[in-house]
Write a protein that holds these residues in place. Sequence first.
Motif, PDB file in Angstrom:
ATOM      1  N   ILE A 138       0.973  -1.514   0.198  1.00  0.00           N
ATOM      2  CA  ILE A 138      -0.690  -0.334  -0.090  1.00  0.00           C
ATOM      3  C   ILE A 138       0.819   1.043   0.247  1.00  0.00           C
ATOM      4  O   ILE A 138       1.740   1.379   0.670  1.00  0.00           O
ATOM      5  CB  ILE A 138      -1.114  -0.100   1.348  1.00  0.00           C
ATOM      6  CG1 ILE A 138      -1.733  -1.875   1.256  1.00  0.00           C
ATOM      7  CG2 ILE A 138      -1.444   1.506   1.463  1.00  0.00           C
ATOM      8  CD1 ILE A 138      -2.047  -1.474   3.140  1.00  0.00           C
ATOM      9  N   LEU A 139       0.612   2.167  -0.849  1.00  0.00           N
ATOM     10  CA  LEU A 139       0.910   3.510  -1.280  1.00  0.00           C
ATOM     11  C   LEU A 139       0.387   4.203  -0.399  1.00  0.00           C
ATOM     12  O   LEU A 139      -1.318   4.488  -0.925  1.00  0.00           O
ATOM     13  CB  LEU A 139       1.392   3.898  -2.418  1.00  0.00           C
ATOM     14  CG  LEU A 139       2.098   5.471  -2.104  1.00  0.00           C
ATOM     15  CD1 LEU A 139       3.645   5.165  -1.553  1.00  0.00           C
ATOM     16  CD2 LEU A 139       2.106   5.421  -4.477  1.00  0.00           C
ATOM     17  N   LEU A 140       0.802   5.330   0.802  1.00  0.00           N
ATOM     18  CA  LEU A 140      -0.320   5.645   1.199  1.00  0.00           C
ATOM     19  C   LEU A 140       0.537   7.695   1.023  1.00  0.00           C
ATOM     20  O   LEU A 140       0.808   7.983   1.463  1.00  0.00           O
ATOM     21  CB  LEU A 140      -0.007   6.258   2.432  1.00  0.00           C
ATOM     22  CG  LEU A 140      -1.311   6.935   3.801  1.00  0.00           C
ATOM     23  CD1 LEU A 140      -2.370   6.685   3.555  1.00  0.00           C
ATOM     24  CD2 LEU A 140      -1.418   6.843   5.636  1.00  0.00           C
ATOM     25  N   LEU A 141      -0.480   8.308   0.039  1.00  0.00           N
ATOM     26  CA  LEU A 141      -0.929   9.664   0.127  1.00  0.00           C
ATOM     27  C   LEU A 141      -0.842  10.782   1.569  1.00  0.00           C
ATOM     28  O   LEU A 141      -2.146  10.618   1.778  1.00  0.00           O
ATOM     29  CB  LEU A 141      -0.233   9.994  -0.976  1.00  0.00           C
ATOM     30  CG  LEU A 141      -0.237   9.716  -2.752  1.00  0.00           C
ATOM     31  CD1 LEU A 141      -0.944  10.143  -3.522  1.00  0.00           C
ATOM     32  CD2 LEU A 141       1.223   9.498  -1.929  1.00  0.00           C
ATOM     33  N   GLY A 142       0.501  10.775   2.234  1.00  0.00           N
ATOM     34  CA  GLY A 142      -0.845  11.542   3.828  1.00  0.00           C
ATOM     35  C   GLY A 142      -0.024  12.455   3.926  1.00  0.00           C
ATOM     36  O   GLY A 142       0.210  14.122   2.659  1.00  0.00           O
TER      37      GLY A 142
ATOM     38  N   GLY B 226       8.347  14.694  -4.261  1.00  0.00           N
ATOM     39  CA  GLY B 226       7.375  14.527  -4.866  1.00  0.00           C
ATOM     40  C   GLY B 226       7.512  13.292  -6.005  1.00  0.00           C
ATOM     41  O   GLY B 226       9.419  12.623  -5.549  1.00  0.00           O
ATOM     42  N   PHE B 227       7.527  12.641  -7.294  1.00  0.00           N
ATOM     43  CA  PHE B 227       7.116  11.783  -7.646  1.00  0.00           C
ATOM     44  C   PHE B 227       8.330  11.601  -9.491  1.00  0.00           C
ATOM     45  O   PHE B 227       8.060  11.385 -10.051  1.00  0.00           O
ATOM     46  CB  PHE B 227       6.374  10.692  -7.706  1.00  0.00           C
ATOM     47  CG  PHE B 227       5.883   9.766  -6.579  1.00  0.00           C
ATOM     48  CD1 PHE B 227       6.598   8.910  -6.155  1.00  0.00           C
ATOM     49  CD2 PHE B 227       5.080  10.993  -5.512  1.00  0.00           C
ATOM     50  CE1 PHE B 227       6.483   8.290  -4.833  1.00  0.00           C
ATOM     51  CE2 PHE B 227       4.859  10.565  -4.406  1.00  0.00           C
ATOM     52  CZ  PHE B 227       5.418   8.783  -4.201  1.00  0.00           C
ATOM     53  N   GLY B 228       7.629  13.616  -9.509  1.00  0.00           N
ATOM     54  CA  GLY B 228       8.043  13.687 -11.011  1.00  0.00           C
ATOM     55  C   GLY B 228       6.601  13.358 -11.582  1.00  0.00           C
ATOM     56  O   GLY B 228       6.685  13.332 -12.834  1.00  0.00           O
ATOM     57  N   GLY B 229       5.815  14.106 -10.777  1.00  0.00           N
ATOM     58  CA  GLY B 229       4.842  14.218 -12.006  1.00  0.00           C
ATOM     59  C   GLY B 229       3.460  12.713 -12.192  1.00  0.00           C
ATOM     60  O   GLY B 229       4.090  11.786 -11.165  1.00  0.00           O
ATOM     61  N   ILE B 230       2.339  12.655 -13.104  1.00  0.00           N
ATOM     62  CA  ILE B 230       1.928  11.352 -12.975  1.00  0.00           C
ATOM     63  C   ILE B 230       2.651  10.606 -13.771  1.00  0.00           C
ATOM     64  O   ILE B 230       2.685   9.281 -13.371  1.00  0.00           O
ATOM     65  CB  ILE B 230       1.056  11.892 -14.534  1.00  0.00           C
ATOM     66  CG1 ILE B 230      -0.518  13.345 -13.734  1.00  0.00           C
ATOM     67  CG2 ILE B 230       0.050  10.997 -14.733  1.00  0.00           C
ATOM     68  CD1 ILE B 230      -0.841  13.526 -14.874  1.00  0.00           C
ATOM     69  N   GLU B 231       3.506  10.320 -14.349  1.00  0.00           N
ATOM     70  CA  GLU B 231       4.423   9.738 -14.953  1.00  0.00           C
ATOM     71  C   GLU B 231       5.206   8.663 -13.072  1.00  0.00           C
ATOM     72  O   GLU B 231       5.685   7.735 -13.813  1.00  0.00           O
ATOM     73  CB  GLU B 231       5.396   9.729 -16.094  1.00  0.00           C
ATOM     74  CG  GLU B 231       4.361  10.184 -17.871  1.00  0.00           C
ATOM     75  CD  GLU B 231       3.596  11.703 -17.316  1.00  0.00           C
ATOM     76  OE1 GLU B 231       4.335  11.903 -16.970  1.00  0.00           O
ATOM     77  OE2 GLU B 231       3.067  11.889 -18.164  1.00  0.00           O
TER      78      GLU B 231
ATOM     79  N   GLU C 175       5.443   4.846 -12.748  1.00  0.00           N
ATOM     80  CA  GLU C 175       6.273   4.557 -12.609  1.00  0.00           C
ATOM     81  C   GLU C 175       6.915   4.236 -11.360  1.00  0.00           C
ATOM     82  O   GLU C 175       7.034   2.689 -11.328  1.00  0.00           O
ATOM     83  CB  GLU C 175       7.983   5.041 -13.149  1.00  0.00           C
ATOM     84  CG  GLU C 175       9.022   4.161 -13.650  1.00  0.00           C
ATOM     85  CD  GLU C 175      10.175   4.126 -11.861  1.00  0.00           C
ATOM     86  OE1 GLU C 175      10.539   2.435 -12.636  1.00  0.00           O
ATOM     87  OE2 GLU C 175       9.228   4.919 -11.465  1.00  0.00           O
ATOM     88  N   TYR C 176       6.845   4.758 -10.178  1.00  0.00           N
ATOM     89  CA  TYR C 176       6.960   4.441  -8.894  1.00  0.00           C
ATOM     90  C   TYR C 176       5.774   2.825  -8.363  1.00  0.00           C
ATOM     91  O   TYR C 176       6.349   2.017  -7.946  1.00  0.00           O
ATOM     92  CB  TYR C 176       6.884   5.500  -7.699  1.00  0.00           C
ATOM     93  CG  TYR C 176       6.592   5.771  -6.294  1.00  0.00           C
ATOM     94  CD1 TYR C 176       8.664   4.949  -5.721  1.00  0.00           C
ATOM     95  CD2 TYR C 176       6.059   4.968  -5.794  1.00  0.00           C
ATOM     96  CE1 TYR C 176       8.696   4.799  -3.690  1.00  0.00           C
ATOM     97  CE2 TYR C 176       5.921   4.291  -4.333  1.00  0.00           C
ATOM     98  CZ  TYR C 176       7.269   4.268  -3.724  1.00  0.00           C
ATOM     99  OH  TYR C 176       7.672   3.982  -2.256  1.00  0.00           O
ATOM    100  N   LEU C 177       4.624   3.620  -8.600  1.00  0.00           N
ATOM    101  CA  LEU C 177       3.701   2.426  -8.668  1.00  0.00           C
ATOM    102  C   LEU C 177       4.206   0.507  -9.123  1.00  0.00           C
ATOM    103  O   LEU C 177       3.884  -0.225  -8.388  1.00  0.00           O
ATOM    104  CB  LEU C 177       2.510   2.384  -9.046  1.00  0.00           C
ATOM    105  CG  LEU C 177       1.799   3.867  -8.196  1.00  0.00           C
ATOM    106  CD1 LEU C 177       0.533   4.187  -8.915  1.00  0.00           C
ATOM    107  CD2 LEU C 177       1.506   3.549  -6.947  1.00  0.00           C
ATOM    108  N   THR C 178       4.905   0.577 -10.306  1.00  0.00           N
ATOM    109  CA  THR C 178       4.728   0.131 -11.382  1.00  0.00           C
ATOM    110  C   THR C 178       6.547  -1.179 -10.706  1.00  0.00           C
ATOM    111  O   THR C 178       6.114  -1.833 -10.339  1.00  0.00           O
ATOM    112  CB  THR C 178       5.478  -0.085 -12.506  1.00  0.00           C
ATOM    113  OG1 THR C 178       4.051   0.286 -12.943  1.00  0.00           O
ATOM    114  CG2 THR C 178       5.489  -1.759 -13.733  1.00  0.00           C
ATOM    115  N   ARG C 179       6.913   0.229 -10.388  1.00  0.00           N
ATOM    116  CA  ARG C 179       8.674  -0.458  -9.815  1.00  0.00           C
ATOM    117  C   ARG C 179       8.527  -0.646  -8.945  1.00  0.00           C
ATOM    118  O   ARG C 179       9.375  -2.367  -8.596  1.00  0.00           O
ATOM    119  CB  ARG C 179       9.338   0.551  -9.887  1.00  0.00           C
ATOM    120  CG  ARG C 179      11.324   0.351  -9.459  1.00  0.00           C
ATOM    121  CD  ARG C 179      12.367   1.698  -9.763  1.00  0.00           C
ATOM    122  NE  ARG C 179      11.606   2.955  -8.302  1.00  0.00           N
ATOM    123  CZ  ARG C 179      11.208   3.568  -8.693  1.00  0.00           C
ATOM    124  NH1 ARG C 179      11.122   4.011  -9.335  1.00  0.00           N
ATOM    125  NH2 ARG C 179      11.306   4.349  -7.669  1.00  0.00           N
TER     126      ARG C 179
END
Length: 248
Positions: A4-8, A49-54, A58-62
């Motif tokens: 689970i990734l929680l944006l907090g 941050g993650f670097g925008g949508i892409e 990419e983080y979610l997949t990786r």
Amino acid sequence: MRHILLLGGTTEASALATALATRGEHAVLSYAGRTDHPRAQAIPTRVGGFGGIEGLAEYLTREGVTHLVDATHPFAARISANAIAAAELAGVPLLALTRPAWEAGPGDRWIRVADTAEAVVALGTEAARVFLALGRQTIGDFGHATQHFYLLRFVDPAAPPALPHHHLVVDRGPFTLAGELALLREHRVQVVVAKNAGGSGARAKLDAARALGLPVVMIDRPAIPDRPQASSVAQVLDWLDHRVVRGV
């Protein structure tokens, strides 16, 4: 295993993090990095941050994220919009944990505006003593309304804002009605400017304004694209247990 990734960054995110840790879930809480010293959490954290949508996709997949929970501030519209798009791009289910907006009640003197630009206009041209309860990100919008005295409150110490007449208080909520009444009286505040963040941790300033008969310039929440939402930690946990995800 779920990941689970929680944006907090909110009280609700911290409560969910504690619940996930209690259940032994594999979860990470991500802070946007706007606070220098974020609260310690019961699960691992990352900052930035993650670097925008892409970048987020990419983080979610990786990282093999199976569930994305957006528990960011109601005014973090860009982050939330990016989360919606990235989740769709990566094929990861998303749920937003949101708090209900505040509603004006008997005795409240609210002036509702769409954004900080309208809030500046609502203050008028005559000098006033203003409690600018917005955080430091949007203080600059009031830089050309220098006739007012501004009472500011930040979570972290910060460089002096470009406001010639101001007083800065460094403090972290939740705040009490007694404390807010004392603060408003001490600085002879005449009007409060606030974002409609909802929740209980910052509600006391509105109750204090009502008790003192002060007007509140209330900034409405920004628009966010439609997304599945929950209003409690229990609802998020139920979603996690019943959301069918390939490979989980």
